[in-house]
Design a protein around this motif. Structure first.
Motif, mmCIF file in Angstrom:
data_model
loop_
_atom_site.group_PDB
_atom_site.id
_atom_site.type_symbol
_atom_site.label_atom_id
_atom_site.label_comp_id
_atom_site.label_asym_id
_atom_site.label_seq_id
_atom_site.Cartn_x
_atom_site.Cartn_y
_atom_site.Cartn_z
ATOM 1 N N GLN A 298 0.856 -1.202 0.000
ATOM 2 C CA GLN A 298 0.000 0.000 0.000
ATOM 3 C C GLN A 298 0.878 1.234 0.000
ATOM 4 O O GLN A 298 1.891 1.241 0.697
ATOM 5 C CB GLN A 298 -0.842 0.117 1.282
ATOM 6 C CG GLN A 298 -1.575 -1.079 1.712
ATOM 7 C CD GLN A 298 -2.101 -0.900 3.153
ATOM 8 O OE1 GLN A 298 -2.152 0.196 3.710
ATOM 9 N NE2 GLN A 298 -2.458 -2.007 3.751
ATOM 10 N N GLN A 299 0.406 2.236 -0.742
ATOM 11 C CA GLN A 299 1.049 3.540 -0.624
ATOM 12 C C GLN A 299 0.888 3.973 0.833
ATOM 13 O O GLN A 299 -0.167 3.732 1.411
ATOM 14 C CB GLN A 299 0.324 4.577 -1.518
ATOM 15 C CG GLN A 299 0.247 4.211 -2.963
ATOM 16 C CD GLN A 299 1.462 4.716 -3.724
ATOM 17 O OE1 GLN A 299 2.210 5.527 -3.217
ATOM 18 N NE2 GLN A 299 1.665 4.207 -4.933
ATOM 19 N N ASP A 300 1.898 4.574 1.396
ATOM 20 C CA ASP A 300 1.865 5.049 2.790
ATOM 21 C C ASP A 300 1.692 3.926 3.818
ATOM 22 O O ASP A 300 1.290 4.170 4.951
ATOM 23 C CB ASP A 300 0.740 6.087 3.024
ATOM 24 C CG ASP A 300 0.861 7.262 2.080
ATOM 25 O OD1 ASP A 300 2.009 7.644 1.780
ATOM 26 O OD2 ASP A 300 -0.179 7.762 1.630
ATOM 27 N N GLY A 301 1.954 2.711 3.409
ATOM 28 C CA GLY A 301 1.863 1.608 4.361
ATOM 29 C C GLY A 301 3.032 1.658 5.338
ATOM 30 O O GLY A 301 4.046 2.327 5.099
ATOM 31 N N ALA A 302 2.906 0.920 6.429
ATOM 32 C CA ALA A 302 3.953 0.923 7.450
ATOM 33 C C ALA A 302 5.099 -0.004 7.061
ATOM 34 O O ALA A 302 4.904 -0.997 6.353
ATOM 35 C CB ALA A 302 3.362 0.474 8.779
ATOM 36 N N ALA A 303 6.287 0.355 7.532
ATOM 37 C CA ALA A 303 7.465 -0.469 7.241
ATOM 38 C C ALA A 303 7.672 -1.545 8.298
ATOM 39 O O ALA A 303 8.561 -2.379 8.168
ATOM 40 C CB ALA A 303 8.709 0.417 7.154
ATOM 41 N N TYR A 336 4.545 -18.191 -2.848
ATOM 42 C CA TYR A 336 3.281 -17.504 -3.112
ATOM 43 C C TYR A 336 3.546 -16.254 -3.941
ATOM 44 O O TYR A 336 4.695 -15.839 -4.109
ATOM 45 C CB TYR A 336 2.583 -17.163 -1.781
ATOM 46 C CG TYR A 336 2.523 -18.374 -0.867
ATOM 47 C CD1 TYR A 336 1.524 -19.330 -1.032
ATOM 48 C CD2 TYR A 336 3.520 -18.602 0.092
ATOM 49 C CE1 TYR A 336 1.505 -20.475 -0.242
ATOM 50 C CE2 TYR A 336 3.506 -19.738 0.879
ATOM 51 C CZ TYR A 336 2.496 -20.682 0.708
ATOM 52 O OH TYR A 336 2.497 -21.818 1.477
ATOM 53 N N ARG A 337 2.464 -15.645 -4.457
ATOM 54 C CA ARG A 337 2.597 -14.427 -5.266
ATOM 55 C C ARG A 337 1.945 -13.266 -4.502
ATOM 56 O O ARG A 337 0.848 -13.410 -3.961
ATOM 57 C CB ARG A 337 1.900 -14.572 -6.623
ATOM 58 C CG ARG A 337 2.269 -15.803 -7.426
ATOM 59 C CD ARG A 337 3.687 -15.771 -7.953
ATOM 60 N NE ARG A 337 3.935 -14.704 -8.903
ATOM 61 C CZ ARG A 337 5.148 -14.455 -9.429
ATOM 62 N NH1 ARG A 337 6.195 -15.199 -9.059
ATOM 63 N NH2 ARG A 337 5.331 -13.484 -10.292
ATOM 64 N N ALA A 338 2.636 -12.138 -4.494
ATOM 65 C CA ALA A 338 2.070 -10.939 -3.845
ATOM 66 C C ALA A 338 2.050 -9.802 -4.859
ATOM 67 O O ALA A 338 3.013 -9.642 -5.627
ATOM 68 C CB ALA A 338 2.920 -10.552 -2.639
ATOM 69 N N ARG A 339 0.943 -9.035 -4.871
ATOM 70 C CA ARG A 339 0.862 -7.890 -5.788
ATOM 71 C C ARG A 339 1.280 -6.637 -5.020
ATOM 72 O O ARG A 339 0.692 -6.297 -3.996
ATOM 73 C CB ARG A 339 -0.557 -7.731 -6.348
ATOM 74 C CG ARG A 339 -0.650 -6.617 -7.425
ATOM 75 C CD ARG A 339 -1.999 -6.624 -8.129
ATOM 76 N NE ARG A 339 -2.284 -7.852 -8.833
ATOM 77 C CZ ARG A 339 -1.793 -8.166 -10.050
ATOM 78 N NH1 ARG A 339 -1.000 -7.322 -10.672
ATOM 79 N NH2 ARG A 339 -2.111 -9.319 -10.621
ATOM 80 N N LEU A 340 2.278 -5.944 -5.546
ATOM 81 C CA LEU A 340 2.801 -4.750 -4.881
ATOM 82 C C LEU A 340 1.939 -3.538 -5.218
ATOM 83 O O LEU A 340 1.125 -3.579 -6.150
ATOM 84 C CB LEU A 340 4.251 -4.502 -5.305
ATOM 85 C CG LEU A 340 5.214 -5.678 -5.117
ATOM 86 C CD1 LEU A 340 6.632 -5.286 -5.536
ATOM 87 C CD2 LEU A 340 5.218 -6.159 -3.664
ATOM 88 N N SER A 341 2.180 -2.453 -4.502
ATOM 89 C CA SER A 341 1.347 -1.261 -4.709
ATOM 90 C C SER A 341 1.528 -0.671 -6.106
ATOM 91 O O SER A 341 0.642 0.015 -6.607
ATOM 92 C CB SER A 341 1.668 -0.210 -3.657
ATOM 93 O OG SER A 341 3.024 0.148 -3.733
#
Ligand code: SF4
Length: 930
Positions: A298-303, A336-341
């Motif tokens: 997510q944009q502005d997501g936490a690190a 697994y597959r992850a979709r980035l922002s």
């Protein structure tokens, strides 16, 4: 029938002489406030005609748990002879000023007033010309444990001088435990060892270092516990075990990882424990090796929010910020597959899957070639650890090795895979101090008395409550640790690394390519520069390059014995920069001999005192005033108060009544004494200790209504609560009156998070430097050839016959040992070099040469030289002791920062000096170098 013998007469001269030895006028409670961790043996001290004539273990600790042995009697041979040392010839009884060259050993007696005037003038000069940071006080556990730090440090803390971090000075750190748990200091009460089914004495020698408490190991064996010693040498602890596993020096990670491999291969992993307690279920991006973070998705997501693949829902979901998984079940395997922002798709895998790939290199047959342990033994040990309640009695040797962090991380992994922490008799043991909270509060109180304590305490509670209410996943431990990272904790310290680097000549040593690991891709300087530029050590670079040290204090420590690199580095690089060197000690140490002014400390039983307050013994143990302080000695507290008065007087004389300290605070010099002593209310030693006791009782760490007076009746009281000091909170367990203490129960029982970046026991470190070094997961790496390419490796440990070097000049101790320094060498190695037992030999490497007596023994591993640390440098020829052979390396990765828990806080994460595994060679003394 045998002839009945008459009993011997008890009326003769000999009997009177014997009776006479047992006469005393008074008894006081005592212990030894020295660095013999965990200390706290309770003694009765007998006094006649104003002199201590005898001490004996008191046997007054209570039984805690039915069926578990108590802690009585507690004592050791150093304690038994302690009172003799009080009257030894090496006592410093009066203030002394150097008259000859430094180190020449010529001093004159001066008054306290003269000594303090000279000290105050030098300090004021330094403050006015270079700032308070140019006054350096060396951190040391010293003679009086933490009380010495607090009381002797009262003036220094206020002025904002540089106080080096005790941990960086002594390095009793466990960097691998810290990397894994965000705390390095689990400390079971000693009686908890009894609950173990499998005790692994790993890189440790409790038969030497823990004499009063060793009986719990023997008693556990009677209870059916199997005891295994894992060490290169057949130590005195190995003799009493069921198995001895000789591991090649520096290869402990290979052994532990191979055990992990067996556990994984044989399906012995405690998967529920691993999923809940560790980061092994978190997902890592295959494209960059970083955890999959909320800010990736997510944009502005936490690190600092991470993810798992939940096998129940079949989805990637956020990992909880506590250990409470609820209905979630993190996958440990698969991809697994992850979709980035930004819309891109990346492959992600659980850390456990990456670990399996790493463990592929550690099949027992392969690991055996590295660690020297037979594959069958590796398998056997692994299966037992998996099936039994296993506790690892880990010492502080591994942390002093170049790759000690990796070794300890591998050992923690073994415990994680087998579900072995947070329950009685399981886990890993280090050290901790705390619970005597009155001492920490002292510097924060506005005035004396318990009303002031309540105000400060209530203020702290309100702040804590407010912070905890902002984030329900936070814990008191995490909040207090965070305050400590911010420098709020009263132990204001500075890591020593920059001091050594800029002012003590270590920059050149650390940059020697061959003495560092090959996976260090750039020069050492490059890493230091980057760490500073990124602000990872902001404010820690003290004294700065432009404010060289001018005045040095060593209070209760022995810098010239302890420093890795020894006198070779300090006398050459640091000493010439110093205008005044002050030692405060109760005896003449090597550092004292090289000082300008020596101040006499009393050493208990000359004044009331407490040793470290440790979870291991779980008691506040009084060492009371049994006799008047010897000579003109003064307690550390009295020294602080006298110095405060003198600074005010000498400051006024030059028109300096206030100054600005390192925190930017204005400090009044003219009222320093009044401020520190609370207008004289706590000026007396009894008064200040009574205040700390009453405050601790008020804060709930000892029984209510405990005072100095009640302690004088009982001698000791058991702690009732952890209190609020960071190392005590790191025990993460409630204290029960009828149970032994086991750390980490808040994690296993309450599912509270660990204070790490991922809030879990963290085995994967995705800091850029760790990824670059291939140390994102535990691995075995060979130690570099520190000190040059030589065939032997030096190991060390606490001696049996001395508390550090303190007892090594005692006549009694010298009469029960060889009376001079020795080095242990394997019999076949000795024969190959024509060395005989008792012969004087040369020990040498690229940095120094030392002459010492050989103690030839098959108990040392071939290629090993064992040098216990219990000697004064002045006991060696030319005063050249073993620390001179140590280059004093630190591992470059320990300058890493800006990452979750990999940040500096007092006594924790920082570069630490290495002295194990240093290379050397030997030859008979007088022979030419080969
Ligand atoms: Fe106990 Fe330490 Fe004293 Fe020995 S020197 S008796 S270990 S307190």
């Amino acid at each position: 029938m045998a002839e009945q013998l008459e009993p011997p007469s008890t009326s003769g001269k000999w009997a009177n002489g014997y009776r006479n030895r047992w006469k005393w006028d008074k008894m006081a409670w005592g212990t030894h406030c020295v660095d013999c961790y965990p200390t706290n043996c309770s003694y009765r001290v007998y006094v006649r005609d104003g002199r201590v004539v005898r001490e004996e273990p008191a046997g007054n600790f209570q039984t805690i748990e039915e069926g578990v042995p108590d802690m009585n009697p507690s004592g050791c041979q150093k304690g038994a002879q302690w009172s003799q040392m009080l009257y030894g010839k090496e006592r410093v009884l009066h203030p002394l000023r150097r008259t000859g060259e430094r180190g020449e050993g010529r001093f004159e007696r001066v008054s306290w007033d003269d000594a303090l005037t000279e000290i105050a003038d030098a300090m004021l000069d330094a403050i006015q010309e270079s700032g308070p940071e140019s006054i350096v006080r060396i951190g040391t556990p010293g003679e009086g444990g933490t009380q010495t730090m607090i009381l002797a440090g009262a003036v220094f803390n206020r002025l904002g001088t540089t106080s080096t971090d005790v941990q960086s000075e002594i390095n009793d750190f466990n960097p691998g435990l810290y990397i894994t748990f965000g705390r390095f200091d689990p400390a079971h009460s000693n009686d908890d060892w009894f609950h173990s089914e499998q005790l692994l004495i790993w890189a440790n020698n409790p038969a030497y270092g823990s004499i009063p408490w060793y009986h719990f190991i023997a008693e556990a064996r009677y209870n059916g516990t199997e005891v295994v010693t894992i060490a290169p040498d057949y130590s005195p602890s190995a003799i009493h075990g069921d198995y001895f596993v000789p591991v090649r020096i520096g290869s402990d990670a290979a052994l532990a990882l191979s055990m992990c491999r067996v556990i994984v291969d044989e399906g012995l992993v405690d998967e529920a424990f691993v999923r809940e307690q560790t980061d092994l279920g978190l997902l890592v991006r295959a494209d960059n090796g970083r955890f999959l973070r909320q800010c990736d998705l997510q944009q502005d997501g936490a690190a600092d929010v991470f993810h798992i693949f939940d096998t129940r829902s079949g989805e990637i979901v956020e990992a909880p910020r506590t250990l409470d998984l609820g209905e979630l079940e993190p996958a440990l395997e698969g991809s697994y597959r992850a979709r980035l922002s930004d819309g891109a798709e990346v492959e992600v895998v659980p850390v456990f899957a990456l670990l399996q790939r790493r463990l592929a290199d550690y099949a027992p047959e392969d690991a055996s070639a590295s660690c020297g342990v037979h594959p069958d033994t590796i398998r056997d040990l692994a299966r037992k650890a998996a099936r039994r309640r296993t506790m690892i009695l880990l010492g502080w040797t591994l942390g002093k090795s170049y790759h000690g962090d990796l070794m300890e991380r591998a050992i923690c992994l073994l415990l994680a895979l087998t579900g072995n922490w947070g329950k009685h008799g399981a886990g890993v043991r280090s050290w901790a101090v705390g619970m005597f909270d009155g001492q920490y509060l002292l510097g924060s109180k506005p005035r004396a008395g318990q009303e002031a304590t309540k105000e400060v305490f209530e203020g702290q509670n309100a702040m804590l409550k407010a912070l905890l209410s902002q984030d329900p996943t936070l814990t008191e431990e995490i909040v207090v640790a965070e305050m400590s990272y911010q420098g709020a904790f009263p132990l204001r310290m500075t890591p020593s690394a920059f001091f050594w680097y800029h002012h003590c000549g270590y920059g050149e040593v650390w940059n020697k390519a061959g003495w560092n690991d090959p996976s260090m891709k750039r020069s050492f300087d490059d890493y230091v520069k980057e760490a500073v530029e990124k602000g990872w050590w902001k404010g820690m670079d003290r004294p700065s390059q432009d404010a060289p040290p001018r005045v040095l204090f060593e209070i209760g420590g022995n810098l010239l014995r302890r420093q890795r690199g020894g006198q070779r580095m300090l006398l050459e690089h640091l000493w010439p920069k110093l205008r005044l060197i002050v030692s405060m000690d109760w005896r003449m140490s090597t550092t004292g001999l090289h000082s300008d002014i020596l101040l006499p400390a009393p050493q208990p039983p000359g004044y009331p005192h407490f040793p470290y307050t440790t979870p291991d013994v779980m008691n506040l143990t009084l060492s009371d005033r049994a006799v008047e302080p010897a000579g003109e000695s003064r307690s550390e507290w009295q020294f602080s108060l006298m110095l405060a008065k003198k600074l005010a007087e000498r400051g006024k004389a030059r028109g300096l009544v206030e100054m600005v300290n390192d925190m930017g605070e204005t400090v009044r010099l003219d009222t320093l004494y009044e401020d520190i002593s609370f207008d004289g209310a706590l000026a007396d030693d009894d008064a200040v200790f009574d205040e700390m006791i009453r405050d601790s009782a008020l804060m709930g760490t000892i029984p209510p209504d405990t005072t100095l007076e009640t302690l004088r009746e009982k001698g000791s009281v058991r702690f009732t609560g952890l209190g609020r000091s960071p190392m005590a909170l790191a025990q993460a367990s409630d204290i029960y009156p009828n149970e032994t203490h086991t750390p980490f129960r808040w994690q296993t029982e309450k599912k509270e998070p660990f204070p790490t970046l991922t809030r879990r026991a963290q085995f994967y470190i995705d800091h850029e430097w760790f990824l670059e070094a291939g140390e994102e997961l535990p691995a075995h790496k060979e130690a570099p050839a520190q000190g040059g390419d030589h065939p032997f490796q030096i190991t060390s440990g606490h001696p049996r016959w001395s508390v550090n070097s303190m007892c090594s000049t005692s006549r009694i101790i010298m009469g029960t040992t060889r009376g001079e320094p020795v080095i242990h060498i394997n019999d076949r190695d000795a024969a190959a070099r024509g060395i005989e037992n008792g012969q004087e030999i040369r020990v040498f490497n690229d940095v120094a040469e030392v002459i010492v007596q050989a103690r030839v023994t098959p108990a040392a591993q071939p290629g090993q030289l064992i040098m216990y640390n219990g000697f004064e440098p002045y006991q060696f020829k030319g005063w050249q002791d073993f620390s001179n052979l140590e280059p004093g390396m630190v591992k470059w990765l320990h300058f890493a920062g800006g990452y979750g828990h990999l940040r500096y806080r007092a006594l924790h994460w920082q570069p630490i000096p290495i002295d194990r595994g240093v290379r050397a060679d030997v030859a008979p003394a007088g022979s030419e170098p080969a």
